[in-house]
Scaffold this active site. Sequence first.
Site, short mmCIF file in Angstrom:
data_model
loop_
_atom_site.label_atom_id
_atom_site.label_comp_id
_atom_site.label_asym_id
_atom_site.label_seq_id
_atom_site.Cartn_x
_atom_site.Cartn_y
_atom_site.Cartn_z
N LYS A 13 9.09 1.57 -63.29
CA LYS A 13 10.40 1.60 -63.97
C LYS A 13 10.25 1.57 -65.48
O LYS A 13 10.86 2.36 -66.19
CB LYS A 13 11.27 0.38 -63.55
CG LYS A 13 11.54 0.27 -62.07
CD LYS A 13 12.55 -0.84 -61.79
CE LYS A 13 12.05 -2.24 -62.09
NZ LYS A 13 10.98 -2.71 -61.19
N ARG A 88 19.79 -6.94 -60.38
CA ARG A 88 18.81 -7.34 -59.37
C ARG A 88 19.46 -8.08 -58.21
O ARG A 88 18.76 -8.49 -57.29
CB ARG A 88 17.76 -8.25 -60.01
CG ARG A 88 16.42 -7.56 -60.28
CD ARG A 88 15.53 -8.58 -60.95
NE ARG A 88 14.11 -8.33 -60.89
CZ ARG A 88 13.42 -7.76 -61.86
NH1 ARG A 88 14.01 -7.31 -62.94
NH2 ARG A 88 12.11 -7.66 -61.75
N ARG A 127 -3.41 -3.01 -62.53
CA ARG A 127 -2.75 -3.39 -63.79
C ARG A 127 -3.26 -4.76 -64.23
O ARG A 127 -3.51 -4.99 -65.41
CB ARG A 127 -1.23 -3.42 -63.56
CG ARG A 127 -0.42 -3.73 -64.78
CD ARG A 127 1.02 -3.29 -64.61
NE ARG A 127 1.88 -4.35 -64.14
CZ ARG A 127 3.17 -4.19 -63.85
NH1 ARG A 127 3.73 -3.01 -63.94
NH2 ARG A 127 3.89 -5.18 -63.44
N ARG A 136 0.30 -10.16 -67.71
CA ARG A 136 1.56 -10.89 -67.65
C ARG A 136 1.37 -12.12 -66.76
O ARG A 136 0.65 -12.08 -65.77
CB ARG A 136 2.62 -9.99 -67.01
CG ARG A 136 3.16 -8.95 -67.95
CD ARG A 136 4.01 -7.94 -67.24
NE ARG A 136 4.96 -8.52 -66.30
CZ ARG A 136 5.97 -7.85 -65.75
NH1 ARG A 136 6.16 -6.59 -66.08
NH2 ARG A 136 6.78 -8.41 -64.90
N ARG A 147 7.45 -11.77 -55.66
CA ARG A 147 8.35 -10.81 -56.33
C ARG A 147 8.77 -9.70 -55.37
O ARG A 147 9.91 -9.24 -55.39
CB ARG A 147 7.66 -10.23 -57.58
CG ARG A 147 7.64 -11.24 -58.74
CD ARG A 147 6.62 -10.89 -59.79
NE ARG A 147 6.93 -9.68 -60.51
CZ ARG A 147 6.01 -8.90 -61.10
NH1 ARG A 147 4.73 -9.22 -61.03
NH2 ARG A 147 6.37 -7.84 -61.74
P1 AMP Z 1 10.36 -7.44 -64.74
O1 AMP Z 1 9.64 -7.31 -66.02
O2 AMP Z 1 11.57 -6.54 -64.63
O3 AMP Z 1 9.47 -7.33 -63.53
O4 AMP Z 1 10.97 -8.93 -64.72
C1 AMP Z 1 10.12 -10.05 -64.79
C2 AMP Z 1 10.84 -11.29 -64.30
O5 AMP Z 1 11.99 -11.55 -65.12
C3 AMP Z 1 11.41 -11.22 -62.87
O6 AMP Z 1 10.43 -11.50 -61.91
C4 AMP Z 1 12.49 -12.30 -62.95
O7 AMP Z 1 11.92 -13.59 -62.91
C5 AMP Z 1 13.05 -12.09 -64.35
N1 AMP Z 1 14.17 -11.11 -64.36
C6 AMP Z 1 14.17 -9.89 -64.97
N2 AMP Z 1 15.33 -9.26 -64.79
C7 AMP Z 1 16.10 -10.10 -64.05
C8 AMP Z 1 17.42 -10.00 -63.51
N3 AMP Z 1 18.18 -8.91 -63.70
N4 AMP Z 1 17.87 -11.06 -62.79
C9 AMP Z 1 17.13 -12.16 -62.60
N5 AMP Z 1 15.89 -12.31 -63.07
C10 AMP Z 1 15.36 -11.28 -63.78
#
Ligand code: AMP
Length: 190
Positions: A13, A88, A127, A136, A147
Site C-alpha cells: 500500500k 481499518r 523487509r 519498524r 497484524r
Molecule cells: P501501518 O503502517 O499502516 O501498517 O500501521 C501501523 C500501525 O499503526 C497499525 O498496526 C496500527 O497499530 C496503527 N494504525 C494505523 N492506521 C490505523 C487505523 N486506521 N486505525 C487504527 N490503528 C491504526
Amino acid sequence: MNLIIFGPPGAGKGTQAGILESKHGLKQLSTGDMLRGEISSDSDLGKKVKDILARGDLVSDDIMIDMISNRIDQDDCAKGFILDGFPRTVAQANALDEMLSKKGKQIDHVILLSVDETALLERIRMRIKQSGQDARADDNEETLKNRLEVYREQTAPVLPYYEEKELIYEIDGMQEIDLVSEEIENLLSR
Ligand code: AMP
C-alpha cells in the site's frame, strides 16, 4: 480525486501510494506514518499509542477519525488524497463517509491489493531482514501474525461496505511493483 488503498500489512500500500503521490500530486496520507511520527517526537499521543503499535493492535477509532479529519482539511490535500491505512474498521469507514460529505468530498475508488498470505509472510520477512537496525518496531514475526489476524477480523469487514457502493477495484498485489502501478494507472485513466 480521492482514493483509498486497501489491503493487509505488506501488500504494498505504502509503495503504491507513494508512486501515486509523485505521479498525480495526490497527497499520501499514511496513518501508520503519522502515528510513528507522534511516537518519534514523544508527544502525548505518541506515548499513548506506542505499545499498541508495537503489539500490532489498532489505535482507537476516535483518535484515528480525528487525525484524518484534521489532515484532510489541510491545503496539500486540496487536489486530492490517497488514504493508506485508513479506514481499518467499519466504524472508521462510516465516520469517513460522514466527514467527507460534510466537507463536500467523496471517495472515488478503493484500490484493493489482494495477496497470498504465505508469500506475504515471506515478503515481510525480507523487509525485516533488509531494514536491519532500522526495522519498524512492529515488523517482527509475532507482531506480524497479530497484524494479519487484526486485518482479517477488523479490517476485512470494511470491504462489503465499499463493494455495495461499487467502489472496489481489485489488483493482484503479489505482482511486480511496476505491474501493480500500471493497473492502477489503467483504472485512473478510465
Ligand atoms: P501501518 O503502517 O499502516 O501498517 O500501521 C501501523 C500501525 O499503526 C497499525 O498496526 C496500527 O497499530 C496503527 N494504525 C494505523 N492506521 C490505523 C487505523 N486506521 N486505525 C487504527 N490503528 C491504526
